[in-house]
Design an enzyme around this catalytic site. Structure first.
Site, short mmCIF file in Angstrom:
data_model
loop_
_atom_site.label_atom_id
_atom_site.label_comp_id
_atom_site.label_asym_id
_atom_site.label_seq_id
_atom_site.Cartn_x
_atom_site.Cartn_y
_atom_site.Cartn_z
N CYS A 42 0.84 -1.19 0.00
CA CYS A 42 0.00 0.00 0.00
C CYS A 42 0.88 1.25 0.00
O CYS A 42 1.99 1.24 0.51
CB CYS A 42 -0.92 0.01 1.22
SG CYS A 42 -2.10 1.41 1.19
N ASP A 44 0.40 3.77 1.71
CA ASP A 44 0.33 4.35 3.05
C ASP A 44 1.73 4.65 3.61
O ASP A 44 2.61 3.78 3.59
CB ASP A 44 -0.41 3.37 3.97
CG ASP A 44 -0.82 4.01 5.29
OD1 ASP A 44 0.07 4.50 6.02
OD2 ASP A 44 -2.03 4.02 5.59
N ARG A 46 2.81 4.78 6.45
CA ARG A 46 3.21 4.02 7.65
C ARG A 46 3.69 2.61 7.33
O ARG A 46 4.00 1.84 8.24
CB ARG A 46 2.02 3.95 8.62
CG ARG A 46 1.56 5.31 9.11
CD ARG A 46 0.19 5.25 9.74
NE ARG A 46 -0.84 4.87 8.76
CZ ARG A 46 -2.13 4.74 9.03
NH1 ARG A 46 -2.56 4.95 10.26
NH2 ARG A 46 -2.99 4.40 8.09
N HIS A 98 -2.36 -3.96 4.96
CA HIS A 98 -2.16 -3.55 6.36
C HIS A 98 -3.50 -3.23 7.00
O HIS A 98 -4.40 -2.71 6.33
CB HIS A 98 -1.21 -2.35 6.45
CG HIS A 98 -1.78 -1.09 5.85
ND1 HIS A 98 -2.31 -0.07 6.60
CD2 HIS A 98 -1.92 -0.70 4.56
CE1 HIS A 98 -2.73 0.90 5.81
NE2 HIS A 98 -2.52 0.55 4.56
N CYS A 101 -6.22 0.15 6.74
CA CYS A 101 -6.00 0.68 5.38
C CYS A 101 -7.15 1.61 4.97
O CYS A 101 -8.31 1.21 4.94
CB CYS A 101 -5.88 -0.47 4.39
SG CYS A 101 -5.50 0.09 2.71
CO CO Z 1 -3.52 1.22 2.88
#
Ligand code: CO
Length: 215
Positions: A42, A44, A46, A98, A101
């Protein structure tokens, strides 16, 4: 100091520390790459691929998008996959989702988010395939977590359905494809145990004959 300047100065400090441990470090990397792993994760912030698995530059070929999707009309993903499998000859492909998400959460909702709704629709399709199982889970957080897992599993199978992967399997039984979920709340990765390196588990309609058989 402006944040972007801080990152530039961090870069200088990083180079210095790498050279302190190994003066030839960058010279060696410049000679080429042979990563054993393709990571599809992803976007993302993090979930930084290298950091969470303790991998160094040169060890992971990375493709990231919103909700770690394998969309088989996505030329970007297909190009990365083809290069990773046929040129770099990676031994493993990891699809890593994750918990928490935002893309998956958006797909569960009925809210509009703009252009991204077109991307999220691919995730909604996964919801529809597994609607019965998901809606039996009454706790919304637990339902979302299960949706994250099912989405990863679906992307592992979507990779398996590509001719790029199946042609490689018919030649060498490689790469192994794995499905993982990262927990942003504790840093741990969970292996969903859906590793696959042959097409016999796929529904028959997705199984390609080996290219040799066509000749
Ligand atoms: Co995500």
């Amino acid at each position: 100091m402006e944040l972007y300047k801080k990152f530039l100065s961090n870069n200088r400090a990083w180079v210095e520390s790498m050279l302190n441990t190994d003066p030839e470090y960058f010279k060696r990397l410049a000679d080429g790459q042979k990563p054993p792993l393709l990571w599809i994760g992803c976007a993302d912030s993090r979930v930084p691929a290298n950091e969470i698995i303790g991998a160094l530059p040169g060890e992971v070929f990375v493709h990231r998008n919103i909700a770690n999707m394998v969309v088989h009309t996505d030329m970007n993903m297909l190009s990365v996959l083809d290069y990773a499998v046929n040129v770099l000859e990676v031994q493993h492909v990891i699809v890593c989702g994750h918990y928490g998400c935002g893309g998956v959460r958006a797909a569960m909702s009925n809210q509009q988010f703009g252009l991204i709704d077109n991307w999220i629709r691919h995730i909604k399709d996964v919801y529809r395939f597994h609607q019965e199982e998901l809606e039996e889970i009454t706790d919304l957080k637990a339902r979302e977590n299960r949706f994250v897992e099912l989405n990863v599993i679906e992307q592992v199978y979507d990779l398996s359905k590509t001719s790029i992967i199946q042609n490689s399997w018919s030649k060498s039984k490689s790469p192994y494809i794995h499905g993982w979920v990262y927990d942003i709340g504790n840093g741990l990765i969970r292996d969903l145990n859906v590793s696959i390196n042959e097409n016999s588990d796929l529904p028959k309609v997705y199984q390609f004959d080996a290219v040799e058989a066509l000749k």
